[in-house]
Scaffold this active site. Structure first.
Site, PDB file in Angstrom:
ATOM      1  CG  LEU A 148    -100.355 -19.468 -60.524  1.00 52.75           C
ATOM      2  CD1 LEU A 148     -99.272 -19.143 -59.503  1.00 52.75           C
ATOM      3  CD2 LEU A 148    -100.344 -18.442 -61.643  1.00 52.75           C
ATOM      4  CG  ASP A 149     -99.353 -22.661 -66.860  1.00 58.42           C
ATOM      5  OD1 ASP A 149    -100.525 -23.056 -66.789  1.00 58.42           O
ATOM      6  OD2 ASP A 149     -98.930 -21.910 -67.757  1.00 58.42           O
TER       7      ASP A 149
END
Length: 305
Positions: A148-149
């Site tokens: 996930l960013d």
């Protein structure tokens, strides 16, 4: 003091144990290196002063591939690796907490907050989800099995059992995990929902961005509006592929960039430690059939946009 993000082994790198949640890092010695260890390290990491390396070496925290403690004048052996601990002089605290949703003999499932990076890199070390979780749980074999960013919040899966890690990782490779996101963006008019958006994504400029290019599509997202929220709409996004920044780029390409996106459609100046405007993107849920026992697994974020 800042070091670049060299490759990492998750545990026991070079014989060094995980320390305060941080695994040892390593740097590869090039084939043409004919100098002593300290000279090589100073050239490879110009932002780190010599006193820092000398102190690490004196503590016995710089080792070769054979687990031998190295000295400042130890000749570098070409095409080998040097192992050490990464350090930062100062690190800005991220005042948002992760929540553990589930733990069993194989998986740890976590609800990640916005702004918290998943793994150490650049100016983030202790203030990363992986290091926090290792300290909190004592699970030193903990490893994320998808990404996930930093800017995205929501559900993340970690493996803490090396014997079964590959089995769970293969679920993502086989697209056997159903992922649902929520995003807040502008109103998209003149289309029929649910909308399936496809495009070819390639590396962009600057290096951290992606862009669309002509050619066969390699990314696909299903977009469905859920509710109107003032001038914005809450959308459900279902990525059928897992390209970097896929949802952010697809929404921007449709003319409705996700609220507070600093990368798309244009890269804005770095906000540094400003945590006041989180990206309105949430990994809402993950669903899959457990490959070990056949049970239906469904994990949902407790967060709201």
């Amino acid at each position: 003091m800042a070091e670049g993000p060299p490759a990492r082994r998750e545990q026991g790198a070079g014989g060094l144990p995980v320390r305060n949640g941080v695994a040892a890092s390593f740097v590869a010695i090039p084939a043409d290196c004919r100098r002593g260890l300290l000279d090589f390290l100073l050239e490879r990491f110009p932002a780190v002063d010599g006193a820092t390396w000398i102190a690490r070496i004196a503590r016995g925290e710089v080792l070769d591939e054979r687990n031998n403690v190295m000295r400042a004048d130890t000749p570098c052996r070409p095409n080998t690796k040097v192992f050490y601990y990464r350090e930062l002089d100062a690190e800005t605290p991220i005042p948002f907490e992760e929540t553990i949703l589930h733990q069993d003999a194989h998986l740890l499932v976590v609800d990640k907050p916005h702004f918290l990076p998943v793994v150490p890199s650049g100016r983030f070390l202790q203030e990363t989800l992986l290091v926090r979780l290792r300290r909190k749980t004592g699970l030193m074999d903990l490893t994320p099995i998808h990404r996930l960013d930093r800017e995205t919040a929501g559900v993340m899966l970690f493996s803490h059992n090396p014997a079964t890690r590959g089995i769970y990782q293969s679920l993502f490779q086989q697209r056997a995990i159903v992922k649902e996101y929520e995003a807040l963006a502008g109103t998209l008019r003149g289309v029929t929902f649910p909308l399936t958006y496809r495009s070819r994504m390639v590396d962009g400029t600057p290096f951290f961005r992606m862009r669309e290019a002509p050619g066969e599509a390699n990314s696909e997202t299903v977009i469905t509006p859920l509710e109107q929220r003032g001038e914005h709409v809450l959308y459900r996004l279902e990525p059928l592929t897992g390209r970097k920044h896929q949802l952010r780029l697809h929404m921007a390409s449709l003319g409705i960039p996700i609220v507070n996106d600093a990368f798309y459609p244009d890269a804005l100046p770095c906000k540094g430690d400003d945590l006041s405007a989180p990206l309105k993107l949430l990994a809402r849920s993950l669903r899959f059939t457990d490959p070990l026992d056949g049970a239906a697994r469904h994990f949902t974020s407790l967060r709201q946009l």
